[in-house]
Design a protein around this motif. Structure first.
Motif, PDB file in Angstrom:
ATOM      1  N   VAL A  16       0.865  -1.174   0.000  1.00 37.96           N
ATOM      2  CA  VAL A  16       0.000   0.000   0.000  1.00 37.96           C
ATOM      3  C   VAL A  16       0.898   1.218   0.000  1.00 37.96           C
ATOM      4  N   SER A  17       0.569   2.125  -0.877  1.00 39.99           N
ATOM      5  CA  SER A  17       1.404   3.324  -0.976  1.00 39.99           C
ATOM      6  C   SER A  17       1.211   4.201   0.250  1.00 39.99           C
ATOM      7  N   PRO A  18       2.237   4.964   0.615  1.00 39.23           N
ATOM      8  CA  PRO A  18       2.108   5.848   1.788  1.00 39.23           C
ATOM      9  C   PRO A  18       1.008   6.895   1.622  1.00 39.23           C
ATOM     10  N   ARG A  20      -1.860   6.487   0.073  1.00 36.26           N
ATOM     11  CA  ARG A  20      -3.148   5.829   0.314  1.00 36.26           C
ATOM     12  C   ARG A  20      -3.353   5.598   1.810  1.00 36.26           C
ATOM     13  N   LYS A  21      -2.294   5.215   2.537  1.00 32.58           N
ATOM     14  CA  LYS A  21      -2.387   5.044   3.992  1.00 32.58           C
ATOM     15  C   LYS A  21      -2.767   6.358   4.670  1.00 32.58           C
ATOM     16  N   ARG A  22      -2.140   7.430   4.237  1.00 31.29           N
ATOM     17  CA  ARG A  22      -2.415   8.744   4.830  1.00 31.29           C
ATOM     18  C   ARG A  22      -3.845   9.177   4.546  1.00 31.29           C
ATOM     19  N   THR A  24      -6.454   7.196   3.928  1.00 35.79           N
ATOM     20  CA  THR A  24      -7.338   6.350   4.727  1.00 35.79           C
ATOM     21  C   THR A  24      -7.349   6.808   6.178  1.00 35.79           C
ATOM     22  N   SER A  25      -6.192   7.084   6.740  1.00 35.19           N
ATOM     23  CA  SER A  25      -6.094   7.538   8.125  1.00 35.19           C
ATOM     24  C   SER A  25      -6.812   8.874   8.307  1.00 35.19           C
ATOM     25  N   THR A  26      -6.650   9.780   7.364  1.00 32.05           N
ATOM     26  CA  THR A  26      -7.302  11.085   7.446  1.00 32.05           C
ATOM     27  C   THR A  26      -8.820  10.931   7.397  1.00 32.05           C
TER      28      THR A  26
END
Length: 166
Positions: A16-18, A20-22, A24-26
């Motif tokens: 998972v790209s960073p 996309r993680k950011r 999703t977290s946001t």
């Protein structure tokens, strides 16, 4: 170590790209913040309504009152024949004496079981634990209202035993 072991591969989670993680977290944090605001609004409105005048309580949905007054708290504190200060003082006295008595009784019982040797020591220790848990279980069950009536249904019949064993 033949051909079968050479063909096994380890499958790991998809990369998972960073970014996309950011994202999703946001989105999760924004959703949780929105849900907390929705859940806290009635509590904030209640606190705001307690400091606004009576004629303005149900006419405005705003949290910010137009005028600030503590009259409701003053009338509530002195609304009965007896002030709430008396109730607080009684609560502190009762809870303080209960804690002191409980600490003294438990300390003496702990000393006796730890340092003294007497017949049936393990039996009496087990009985103390059984009473302790049985009384707590009875208290929890009666507070839930789920126990059938029995000879201990009156609080006056088991309350002295609860203070002596807890």
């Amino acid at each position: 170590m033949s051909d079968a072991s050479a063909r096994l591969t380890v499958v790991t989670g998809a990369a998972v790209s960073p970014g996309r993680k950011r994202l999703t977290s946001t989105l999760i944090h924004v959703g949780l913040i929105a849900a907390s605001i929705v859940m806290l609004y009635p509590l904030l409105w209640l606190l705001a309504a307690s400091v606004r005048p009576e004629n303005e309580i149900f006419t405005s949905a705003s949290i910010i009152p137009s005028s600030f007054s503590l009259d409701a708290y003053i009338r509530g504190w002195n609304g009965l024949r007896t002030s709430f200060g008396t109730f607080y003082l009684n609560s502190f006295v009762i809870s303080g004496l209960s804690v002191i008595g409980n600490v003294l009784a438990c300390s003496m019982a702990a000393f006796a079981f730890a340092r003294l040797e007497f017949k049936f020591k393990s039996f009496w220790f087990a009985m103390m634990l059984v009473l302790l848990f049985a009384i707590k279980l009875r208290w929890f069950a009666s507070s839930a209202g789920s126990t059938p009536s029995c000879r201990w249904s009156s609080p006056n019949s088991w309350l002295p035993m609860a203070f002596s064993s807890s």
